[in-house]
Every structure is written in C-alpha cells, then in structure tokens.
Write a protein that holds these residues in place. Structure first.
Motif, PDB file in Angstrom:
ATOM      1  N   CYS A   1       0.860  -1.188   0.000  1.00 56.88           N
ATOM      2  CA  CYS A   1       0.000   0.000   0.000  1.00 56.88           C
ATOM      3  C   CYS A   1       0.888   1.227   0.000  1.00 56.88           C
TER       4      CYS A   1
ATOM      5  N   VAL B   1       0.243   4.165   1.178  1.00 60.85           N
ATOM      6  CA  VAL B   1       0.116   5.007   2.370  1.00 60.85           C
ATOM      7  C   VAL B   1       1.216   4.705   3.395  1.00 60.85           C
TER       8      VAL B   1
ATOM      9  N   ARG C   1     -11.588  -3.000   4.790  1.00 59.20           N
ATOM     10  CA  ARG C   1     -11.706  -2.131   3.622  1.00 59.20           C
ATOM     11  C   ARG C   1     -12.977  -2.461   2.843  1.00 59.20           C
TER      12      ARG C   1
ATOM     13  N   ALA D   1     -11.002   4.149  -3.349  1.00 62.08           N
ATOM     14  CA  ALA D   1     -10.023   3.053  -3.252  1.00 62.08           C
ATOM     15  C   ALA D   1     -10.016   2.370  -4.613  1.00 62.08           C
TER      16      ALA D   1
ATOM     17  N   CYS E   1      -6.440   7.171  -5.538  1.00 57.43           N
ATOM     18  CA  CYS E   1      -6.507   6.880  -4.109  1.00 57.43           C
ATOM     19  C   CYS E   1      -6.354   8.178  -3.320  1.00 57.43           C
TER      20      CYS E   1
ATOM     21  N   SER F   1      -6.619   8.578  -0.149  1.00 53.50           N
ATOM     22  CA  SER F   1      -5.861   8.387   1.088  1.00 53.50           C
ATOM     23  C   SER F   1      -4.385   8.686   0.859  1.00 53.50           C
ATOM     24  N   THR F   2      -3.879   8.298  -0.317  1.00 52.42           N
ATOM     25  CA  THR F   2      -2.481   8.572  -0.653  1.00 52.42           C
ATOM     26  C   THR F   2      -2.241  10.070  -0.771  1.00 52.42           C
TER      27      THR F   2
ATOM     28  N   ALA G   1      -3.909  12.418   0.710  1.00 51.04           N
ATOM     29  CA  ALA G   1      -4.008  13.021   2.046  1.00 51.04           C
ATOM     30  C   ALA G   1      -2.731  12.817   2.851  1.00 51.04           C
ATOM     31  N   VAL G   2      -2.185  11.603   2.815  1.00 48.75           N
ATOM     32  CA  VAL G   2      -0.988  11.350   3.608  1.00 48.75           C
ATOM     33  C   VAL G   2       0.224  12.061   3.013  1.00 48.75           C
TER      34      VAL G   2
END
Length: 648
Positions: A375, A377, A495, A559, A609, A611-612, A614-615
């Motif tokens: 992943c 992240v 998930r 996702a 993605c 989440s990617t 955001a991080v």
C-alpha cells in the motif's frame, strides 16, 4: 559504560506504580535497532492486546499493548527501530522525544527494555550508551541466542551486565520459555524488586543531541567514537562474533552476484506472479461458488422487494466481485512475508541499490518503495527513514507508481477476461502471469523515470551512500507468517466492509432514482447514476471507455479496487434476471482488447486513491507536491491509455 560501577536498586512503592501516574499501569518502552527482534518480542508479550495509532503531529506509527501479569498490567510501547538518538530522521526524533518525555500525546516511560541482536553486538551496542545514559530503569535483552550458539559465537552475559550496570538477559525472542527474565523485570515494576535498576546518568555531550553537556561532537566524529566504544565494550564482555555459516556465504556468492543475482531476482518475481494465478484458482473458484450459492439462497428465501434487490443486485454483486480476489492478495503477501523473514529481501535491496544510484536515489529508498507493493500510504510514511530531504520527497512522489495490492483485483479481472490461459515457458510461466509481470514492470519503469526527472530538476542533489546489515538466512516462522497473513486479511475485510460496502449501497440507491410516476425504477442507463456516467463519457470515450467505466473511475478515487465492486453492481442490476451473470463475460461483451489494455494502463499510472493524496499532504506539509503528483500521474495515465487504445 560505567566500568562496573554498581547501580542503585530502584525502590518502588506499589501504591505509586514506579513513577507512573497513580491508577495507571507502568509504561515500558521497547527500544532497539531495526531487525533486532524487538517487534517479535513485543508480539510475544502483548499477543492480541495491541493497538496501533500515530503520534500527534507526525506520521510515525505507535504500537502499544498490555501485558497481563499476576502483579498487575504493564503497558508496553514498541518504539521505531533506531541506531541512535540523534534527530537525523523522524524515527530517531520521535524515539528520543518519547524517552525524554517530550513527545506530545505520550507520557515518559517508567522503564526501558533495550533489545539488541546478540549476533550483531559490536554494532548494536552503539545504541546502548545513549539509551541507558538517560537514567531510566532498564533491562537489556539480547535476542538471537540460538543463532549465537549455532554459529559458534560467544559472550559472557554477567560481564556485560557488570559493564552496563543493568541486568542483561540472553533470550530467543521466538521461544517463550526463554523470556522469564523479561516477565520478572515487568513484575518488579509493581513489586519494587531488585530486578528494576535505575541506570546511572553518564554526563556526555554526545548521548542525545541537544541534551548533553559541553560542546557537541561533529556527526562523523560522534559516530566513530561510539563505534569504538561499542567495540571496546564487546571485547570487555568477551564477545566473539559468530562465524558466517558456509551456507550463507555460498548463497550470498550466488544471490549477490552481479549477473546471477538479478537473474535469480527476476526468477523469484516470475514465480510469485505465476503463483498468483495458478495457485489461487481453486481458492478463487471456491470463494466465487460460495458467494453465488449464498446469493441464490437469499434470492429464494426473500420475497421480491427493494431490500432483496439491494442485498442481491447491490451488495452481493458489488462486494462479492471484490472478495473473490482475496486469495490472490494473500498469496502475494505470503511470498513477501517469506522473502522478508528468510533474509532474502535485504539482498534484493542491495541488488536494487545498483540501479537506484543511477537515477539519483539512495538505497534506503528501496524499502519504502518495496512496501508500496502492499500500500502506498504506509510506504510514504516509512520514507521518513530517508534522511536526505530531497531523496525523501522523490521517494514519496514515485511510491504510488509501485503496484499496490488494491490494483491486483483490477488487473486480475481484466487479465482473466481478455488474456488466454496459455503457457509460455511450459507449466511454470503462462501468458497471464507474463502480462501481470509486465504491468508491475511498467509501474516500476514509470517510478524510475520519474525519479530520474525529479532528481535532475526540482530535487537535484548528490546521492547518499547505502549501508545495510545483511541478516543471516533463516527459516521463516510459521507463526509470524500466519500472523501477517491474518492481519492482511483483516485489513482487506475492513476495507471491504467500510469503503466498498458503503460505495455499493450508494451506487444502488442512485440506480433507483428518479422513480417514475408509476412507481417503477428507471433503466440503469437513465438513472441518476447513469446520467453521471453519460456526463463523463465524452471525456473518456477516446480511451475506449463507456459510461459504466466512467462511473467506476470516479468511485475508484475512494479506493482503487472499488471499480470492481462498482462494475459488479452496475452489471448485476442490468442482469438481475440472469442467475448465471459473470462480470468477466459482461466486460468481454462491452470492451474490446484495446479498451481493456487502456484500462489496465490507466490503473498502472493514475493516482486513484485519495488516502495517498491526504498522507502525502501531511508528509510534505502542504498541497504543492500532492497536486503536482496527482496531476502528473493523471496526465500520464490518460496519454498512456489513449495510446494503447489507438494502437490496439
């Protein structure tokens, strides 16, 4: 350390709890270098009583757990593996701040368990001086006792204990029977036993950078001084380094060979991807049959209603389309776990370093990029171990190009639908495995090319030398590998349960709107969801995609694998009267080979993605790099997909 100066026994009032706030369990920090057996010890002590979170303000992961003892509970935190306490990386900075009681959101530990590899004592003792010099009650745990004995190493534990001024225990972190000294030390935190000793604080300028007395030494002199003191300490303790086993030497001569090493690595990769298709087929067939049978059973039991439609045509078709790929994901992680625990993955890092230097990255970037295959992240978060800031940003930027496990369901679906199961190299390597390897390789090439561009322009700088300790080859622990697979299965199910199920329900609701005047639901192409797809369709039509794929691309921003569930829901509703509906057959009907390849290439390159994103914003401290990254990858994906569709 202290030349044998005795340490004072720490007197503990059971009512006070060894410095911990009254009413709270004593807090013990596990500290040690990477690959010292620290995490294995943590898992044995805490079992399933573990929690994972981040420290406030940083992306460093915090693992904590509780040890239940007859004398009372003890809280244990597993700090990041470090070689020292100088703030050269985020890991070392957080470990230092936690031990000093200066980390936001964390109280100072009441005691420390310092975990060192007994076979690497000359180098691992370098971290003992700054950690024990803080003056906290401590126990030194030397792991790999079995390895030290088998490879004819030697160590006088009592002499080392006298030199350090604290108890030293030689254990095998995989064998619970050898961990009695650790449990005795933890119990003493409640009872005030003599096992808990307060380390004498040795005042020196180089213990903890910024917290010593006097003028700090330059970093290169500091490293050399600590290395020499560690070696002298090892000699005083009668340490005899274990010999390298002949099998390790012979294997390394082959595995690290300039010609055979890369060829062996390529062979291992080919085996992994062939297994993903060949070995997973029976498990996938069984999973698919179970999903279909349960769906048919529910269909016959429930009367026709909106709830049955939601359950069968929405949830079963959407979630089931993704769950069927769990066996392939677990097989991938099985290989990764075995390769890591066996010691081979460290050798792969050395092989990869030869290439990474050519594009301006340092060898430390390999490990975050490798973890990106799971992943992006955690891969981006683990890039904090890269000390050079430009290399760290470059590593973060290219990490999403590495094919994460979320892409695997998309790849597997399209490859199974459009690529025949024909052998290429006999029964050992087929066309489908070859295409999968090609997709992974394409992502790797894009990462390398992008890194070269960045390091030659925006992030220009000189590469940093790569130094890595090679662990001995070991047989992977069935318990350890099984625990990692179980953890990966839990992550996948969570998930599916949170993201994919939520998206599936929302999609089903949108297919039911707007309701016609006579109360009938519209055809899916005329529904609210269909109208969204038709708005997107002109933009993606040059790629060979229709409105259904367009909806999938939008939902995959949550996702990547959500596109499979989305298409399962859409086609499931369109074919709700057909009990033998298969998503692969539906895609074969609506997409040609050019469009299918274009979709594969789009997913190789696109950053689907959030989440990617955001991080990355959190890691880089702003939106500049995430926006540049998302735009660059989207343009590359669009152009690549357009070219594939036009050519094929």
């Amino acid at each position: 350390m202290n030349g044998g100066t005795p340490s004072a026994t720490l007197v503990v009032d059971p009512a006070e709890g060894n410095g911990a706030a009254q009413g709270r369990a004593p807090l013990v920090a596990l500290v040690g270098p990477p690959n010292s057996g620290k995490s294995t010890l943590f898992n044995h002590l805490t079992g399933l009583r573990q929690r994972v979170a981040n420290y406030p303000g940083v992306t460093v992961e915090r693992r904590s757990g509780q040890v239940s003892l007859p004398t009372g509970p003890v809280e244990v935190i597993d700090l990041p593996g470090v070689h020292g306490l100088s703030p050269r990386s985020l890991d070392q900075m957080v470990t230092r701040d936690v031990l000093l009681g200066e980390q936001e959101g964390a109280r100072q530990p009441d005691a420390v368990v310092l975990v060192l590899d007994a076979t690497q004592l000359n180098s691992h003792l370098m971290v003992a001086e700054p950690v024990l010099g803080l003056g906290l009650p401590a126990l030194v745990v030397l792991t790999m006792a079995d390895e030290l004995d088998r490879r004819e190493g030697a160590l006088r534990v009592s002499r080392l204990s006298g030199e350090l001024g604290v108890e030293v225990a030689l254990v095998n972190a995989r064998d619970r029977a050898t961990l009695e000294p650790v449990h005795r030390f933890l119990k003493a935190l409640h009872t005030g036993g003599e096992e808990v000793r307060a380390c004498p604080i040795v005042v020196a300028a180089d213990h903890v950078e910024g917290h010593g007395a006097g003028r700090p030494l330059p970093m290169i002199d500091l490293f050399a001084a600590r290395r020499e003191r560690a070696r002298a300490l090892g000699r005083s303790a009668g340490f005899q380094a274990p010999r390298l086993s002949r099998s390790t030497q012979r294997l390394d001569a082959l595995v690290l060979h300039r010609l055979w090493g890369p060829l062996i690595f390529a062979g291992v990769v080919a085996l992994v991807f062939q297994a993903i298709f060949a070995w997973a087929v029976p498990l996938m067939d069984g999973t698919e049959a179970a999903i279909a049978a349960s769906g048919d059973l529910v269909r016959t039991v429930l009367p026709e209603s909106w709830f049955r439609s939601l359950l069968i045509d929405g949830v079963w078709a959407g979630v089931g389309s993704v769950v069927v790929f769990l066996p392939q994901i677990l097989i991938l992680f099985l290989f990764i776990a075995v390769l890591e625990d066996s010691g081979y993955m460290a050798r792969a890092a050395v092989i990869a370093d030869r290439l990474m230097h050519r594009v301006g990255l340092q060898g430390k970037s390999f490990l975050p990029l490798l973890s990106a295959y799971a992943c992006a992240v955690p891969a981006i978060m683990s890039a904090r171990t890269v000390e050079d800031e430009r290399d760290r940003i470059a590593t973060i930027f290219v990490a999403p190009f590495m094919t994460c496990s979320a892409r695997l369901p998309v790849y597997a679906l399209l490859i199974a639908a459009f690529i025949p199961a024909q052998p290429m190299l006999g029964p050992f390597f087929g066309q489908r495995a070859a295409v999968l390897v090609g997709l992974y390789a394409l992502g790797l090439v894009a990462a390398i090319g992008t890194a070269a561009i960045l390091k030659g322009t925006l992030l220009k700088g000189r590469p940093v030398p790569f130094v890595m300790e090679l662990p001995p080859y070991r047989l992977p622990s069935v318990r350890s590998v099984g625990a990692r697979l179980l953890d990966r299965a839990k992550v996948f199910v969570r998930r599916v349960g949170k993201v994919i199920l939520t998206v599936t329900v929302v999609l089903w609701v949108l297919t039911q709107l707007p309701v016609t005047p006579d109360g009938e639901t519209p055809p899916i192409s005329d529904s609210a969801l269909g109208r969204v797809g038709h708005v997107i369709e002109p933009v993606i039509e040059p790629l060979g995609f229709d409105w259904r794929i367009g909806i999938g691309l939008v939902t995959s921003l949550a996702a990547r694998e959500v596109i499979v569930g989305t298409l399962g829901t859409i086609y499931g509703i369109e074919n709700q009267d057909s009990q033998d509906f298969e998503l692969q057959a539906a895609l074969q009907r609506d997409l040609d080979l050019g469009a299918a390849v274009a979709l594969l290439i789009f997913f190789v390159f696109a950053l689907q993605c959030m989440s990617t994103v955001a991080v990355m914003r959190r890691e880089t401290g702003g939106w500049r790099w995430p926006i540049l990254q998302f735009t660059y990858m989207l343009l590359l994906a669009y152009v690549g997909a357009w070219a594939a569709n036009a050519i094929l």
